[in-house]
Design a protein around this motif. Structure first.
Motif, PDB file in Angstrom:
ATOM      1  N   ALA A 140       0.658   8.375 144.591  1.00  0.00           N
ATOM      2  CA  ALA A 140      -0.100   7.478 143.725  1.00  0.00           C
ATOM      3  C   ALA A 140       0.559   7.430 142.351  1.00  0.00           C
ATOM      4  CB  ALA A 140      -1.539   7.970 143.590  1.00  0.00           C
ATOM      5  N   GLN A 141       0.676   6.238 141.796  1.00  0.00           N
ATOM      6  CA  GLN A 141       1.271   6.093 140.485  1.00  0.00           C
ATOM      7  C   GLN A 141       0.445   5.131 139.641  1.00  0.00           C
ATOM      8  OE1 GLN A 141       5.270   4.759 141.166  1.00  0.00           O
ATOM      9  NE2 GLN A 141       6.008   6.820 141.592  1.00  0.00           N
ATOM     10  N   THR A 142       0.480   5.374 138.338  1.00  0.00           N
ATOM     11  CA  THR A 142      -0.197   4.492 137.394  1.00  0.00           C
ATOM     12  C   THR A 142       0.852   3.761 136.586  1.00  0.00           C
ATOM     13  OG1 THR A 142      -0.276   6.254 135.745  1.00  0.00           O
ATOM     14  CG2 THR A 142      -2.166   6.040 137.213  1.00  0.00           C
ATOM     15  N   PRO A 143       0.480   2.674 135.919  1.00  0.00           N
ATOM     16  CA  PRO A 143       1.444   1.959 135.082  1.00  0.00           C
ATOM     17  C   PRO A 143       2.078   2.890 134.056  1.00  0.00           C
ATOM     18  CG  PRO A 143      -0.551   0.682 135.352  1.00  0.00           C
ATOM     19  CD  PRO A 143      -0.827   2.012 135.951  1.00  0.00           C
ATOM     20  N   THR A 144       3.304   2.640 133.723  1.00  0.00           N
ATOM     21  CA  THR A 144       4.055   3.547 132.855  1.00  0.00           C
ATOM     22  C   THR A 144       4.485   2.851 131.572  1.00  0.00           C
ATOM     23  OG1 THR A 144       6.053   4.875 132.679  1.00  0.00           O
ATOM     24  CG2 THR A 144       6.178   2.951 134.097  1.00  0.00           C
ATOM     25  N   ARG A 145       4.649   3.668 130.536  1.00  0.00           N
ATOM     26  CA  ARG A 145       5.159   3.120 129.282  1.00  0.00           C
ATOM     27  C   ARG A 145       6.660   3.372 129.164  1.00  0.00           C
ATOM     28  NH1 ARG A 145       2.521   7.632 125.209  1.00  0.00           N
ATOM     29  NH2 ARG A 145       4.126   9.229 125.416  1.00  0.00           N
ATOM     30  N   ALA A 146       7.249   4.070 130.136  1.00  0.00           N
ATOM     31  CA  ALA A 146       8.676   4.344 130.127  1.00  0.00           C
ATOM     32  C   ALA A 146       9.163   4.397 131.561  1.00  0.00           C
ATOM     33  CB  ALA A 146       8.958   5.679 129.419  1.00  0.00           C
ATOM     34  N   SER A 147      10.454   4.198 131.734  1.00  0.00           N
ATOM     35  CA  SER A 147      10.991   4.157 133.086  1.00  0.00           C
ATOM     36  C   SER A 147      12.050   5.221 133.309  1.00  0.00           C
ATOM     37  CB  SER A 147      11.590   2.770 133.366  1.00  0.00           C
ATOM     38  OG  SER A 147      12.595   2.471 132.401  1.00  0.00           O
ATOM     39  N   GLY A 148      12.042   6.267 132.501  1.00  0.00           N
ATOM     40  CA  GLY A 148      13.025   7.328 132.662  1.00  0.00           C
ATOM     41  C   GLY A 148      12.798   8.122 133.933  1.00  0.00           C
ATOM     42  N   SER A 149      13.807   8.895 134.319  1.00  0.00           N
ATOM     43  CA  SER A 149      13.748   9.635 135.576  1.00  0.00           C
ATOM     44  C   SER A 149      13.204  11.053 135.415  1.00  0.00           C
ATOM     45  CB  SER A 149      15.149   9.713 136.196  1.00  0.00           C
ATOM     46  OG  SER A 149      16.045  10.399 135.333  1.00  0.00           O
ATOM     47  N   TRP A 150      12.971  11.508 134.191  1.00  0.00           N
ATOM     48  CA  TRP A 150      12.504  12.882 133.976  1.00  0.00           C
ATOM     49  C   TRP A 150      10.990  12.956 134.102  1.00  0.00           C
ATOM     50  CZ3 TRP A 150      15.512  17.095 133.821  1.00  0.00           C
ATOM     51  CH2 TRP A 150      16.888  16.883 133.637  1.00  0.00           C
ATOM     52  N   SER A 203      -0.969  24.458 124.090  1.00  0.00           N
ATOM     53  CA  SER A 203      -2.424  24.296 124.217  1.00  0.00           C
ATOM     54  C   SER A 203      -2.967  25.006 125.454  1.00  0.00           C
ATOM     55  CB  SER A 203      -2.771  22.805 124.284  1.00  0.00           C
ATOM     56  OG  SER A 203      -2.285  22.226 125.485  1.00  0.00           O
ATOM     57  N   GLY A 204      -2.090  25.714 126.185  1.00  0.00           N
ATOM     58  CA  GLY A 204      -2.546  26.480 127.332  1.00  0.00           C
ATOM     59  C   GLY A 204      -2.343  25.831 128.678  1.00  0.00           C
ATOM     60  N   GLN A 205      -1.753  24.628 128.713  1.00  0.00           N
ATOM     61  CA  GLN A 205      -1.496  23.931 129.975  1.00  0.00           C
ATOM     62  C   GLN A 205      -0.061  24.188 130.406  1.00  0.00           C
ATOM     63  OE1 GLN A 205      -3.235  22.109 132.302  1.00  0.00           O
ATOM     64  NE2 GLN A 205      -1.282  22.176 133.396  1.00  0.00           N
ATOM     65  N   ASP A 206       0.113  24.916 131.500  1.00  0.00           N
ATOM     66  CA  ASP A 206       1.462  25.219 131.958  1.00  0.00           C
ATOM     67  C   ASP A 206       2.094  23.985 132.574  1.00  0.00           C
ATOM     68  OD1 ASP A 206       3.634  26.818 132.216  1.00  0.00           O
ATOM     69  OD2 ASP A 206       2.962  27.859 134.010  1.00  0.00           O
ATOM     70  N   CYS A 207       3.410  23.913 132.572  1.00  0.00           N
ATOM     71  CA  CYS A 207       4.107  22.761 133.112  1.00  0.00           C
ATOM     72  C   CYS A 207       5.561  23.148 133.357  1.00  0.00           C
ATOM     73  CB  CYS A 207       4.031  21.563 132.163  1.00  0.00           C
ATOM     74  SG  CYS A 207       4.576  21.925 130.483  1.00  0.00           S
ATOM     75  N   LEU A 208       6.281  22.241 134.019  1.00  0.00           N
ATOM     76  CA  LEU A 208       7.670  22.494 134.384  1.00  0.00           C
ATOM     77  C   LEU A 208       8.421  21.175 134.320  1.00  0.00           C
ATOM     78  CD1 LEU A 208       9.694  24.612 135.521  1.00  0.00           C
ATOM     79  CD2 LEU A 208       9.034  23.843 137.792  1.00  0.00           C
ATOM     80  N   VAL A 209       9.568  21.156 133.629  1.00  0.00           N
ATOM     81  CA  VAL A 209      10.375  19.950 133.513  1.00  0.00           C
ATOM     82  C   VAL A 209      11.206  19.803 134.780  1.00  0.00           C
ATOM     83  CG1 VAL A 209      12.224  18.807 132.235  1.00  0.00           C
ATOM     84  CG2 VAL A 209      10.469  20.116 131.009  1.00  0.00           C
ATOM     85  N   THR A 210      11.205  18.598 135.331  1.00  0.00           N
ATOM     86  CA  THR A 210      11.951  18.352 136.564  1.00  0.00           C
ATOM     87  C   THR A 210      12.452  16.915 136.561  1.00  0.00           C
ATOM     88  OG1 THR A 210      11.838  18.458 138.991  1.00  0.00           O
ATOM     89  CG2 THR A 210       9.889  17.637 137.842  1.00  0.00           C
ATOM     90  N   GLN A 211      13.216  16.567 137.586  1.00  0.00           N
ATOM     91  CA  GLN A 211      13.761  15.197 137.669  1.00  0.00           C
ATOM     92  C   GLN A 211      13.640  14.669 139.082  1.00  0.00           C
ATOM     93  OE1 GLN A 211      17.957  14.765 136.718  1.00  0.00           O
ATOM     94  NE2 GLN A 211      17.562  12.845 135.651  1.00  0.00           N
TER      95      GLN A 211
END
Length: 335
Positions: free
Chosen positions: A254-264, A327-335
């Protein structure tokens, strides 16, 4: 295929518990090839320790990487340490940061030294001392040596302030780890073995670091984490993952409209219950770091990964992830 795969993983766990490592490996090979993250993690443990198979660090690394990509917490923690030991420190740092924020003393030790040196992170001696103190409190010998070195450089007022910060980091780490383990619905056995796979300290009066010759007032003082891992312990039991009874995630993305089209992208979590991914997105969607970005739900074995996509560069994604982590929300950068 889901039910037989889960049964095979559980049969492997039972065999491992009996000490029949060869049987455990045979049970895990099929589910691991089918993409089961628990089986991949368990098989990686077997290859790392040489139990039931010949020790093969490259194979262990590949399996940790595959499981980590599906949101397996323990696999991600081990994968980050392996990358660091190989010298791929920039690639390892997001994993090290995530593991440290979940309370892993090995990662806290490495991240503490990074903050002390200003290496891939902004120099912050209070945070460096807090993280290293937390690692030292678990009995990690490398941390003890690093802490002794830091005493020669960090002013007393900052060391005292670091104790309060350490308590805050510890409380947040406990909450983060509990939340993430619940999010991925994994019933992991507790790992009772002493911390391992850390840089080996040299023989010196202050093990674990290079003894600096600069004066305490020199802002260029550095502490060096050794990169040669010791041989893994083979006597203490290793954690293996027991699969829960869960339904496989939906195949749709599922995807929502995006404000950018980068691959990251930024991975925000991995869930055994797909609806929990939607709940987390609803909670974060209004934040500036993810507002207007793609909402991406990717099937990963029996999990559903939630990602925010559309970042033009890795730096842009990393900055958003760093803000979320604060702010306490863990995350991971990926491509």
């Amino acid at each position: 295929m889901a039910a037989p795969a889960l049964a095979d993983v559980k049969a492997g766990v039972d065999a491992w518990s009996r000490g029949d490592y060869a049987m455990a490996v045979r049970e895990w090979v099929g589910p691991a090839e089918q993409g089961d993250p628990d089986a991949q993690f368990n098989l990686a443990q077997a290859y790392r320790l040489g139990r039931g198979v010949d020790a093969d660090q490259a194979q262990a690394e590949a399996l940790y990487a595959r499981a980590a990509a599906q949101g397996h917490i323990k696999a991600a923690d081990n994968y980050g340490l392996i990358l660091f030991q190989k010298g791929e420190r920039e690639k390892a740092m997001p994993y090290i940061e995530g593991a440290a924020m979940r309370g892993d003393p090995r990662a806290q030790y490495l991240l503490g030294i990074a903050y002390f040196n200003g290496d891939l992170v902004e120099k912050d001696w209070r945070r460096a001392y807090a993280l290293t103190s937390l690692a030292n409190s678990t009995g990690l010998p490398q941390a003890r040596g690093a802490l002794a070195q830091m005493d020669d450089f960090i002013p007393l007022a900052d060391r005292q302030a670091a104790q309060t910060l350490a308590a805050e980091i510890k409380a947040k780490a406990e909450a983060t780890r509990a939340r993430e383990l619940a999010a991925v619905d994994l019933a992991l056995a507790s790992e009772t073995a002493a911390p391992r796979n850390l840089p080996t300290p040299p023989s010196s009066s202050k093990p674990g670091v290079d003894y600096p010759t600069r004066s305490p007032s020199d802002p260029k003082a550095t502490i060096v984490a050794r990169a040669e891992p010791p041989a893994p312990a083979r006597t203490a039991p290793e954690a293996v993952a027991t699969p829960p009874k869960v339904s496989p995630p939906p195949a749709a993305i599922a995807q929502t409209p995006t404000r950018a089209s980068g691959s990251w992208k930024i991975q925000l979590g991995a869930f055994g219950v797909p609806g929990n991914a939607d709940k987390l997105w609803d909670k974060l969607a209004s934040r500036s770091e993810v507002a207007g970005r793609q909402k991406v739900k990717e099937p990963a074995g029996r999990l559903t990964k939630l990602l925010a996509g559309g970042y033009a560069t890795r730096d842009e994604a990393a900055a958003a992830c760093a803000s979320l982590k604060r702010s306490g929300q863990d995350c991971l950068v990926t491509q």
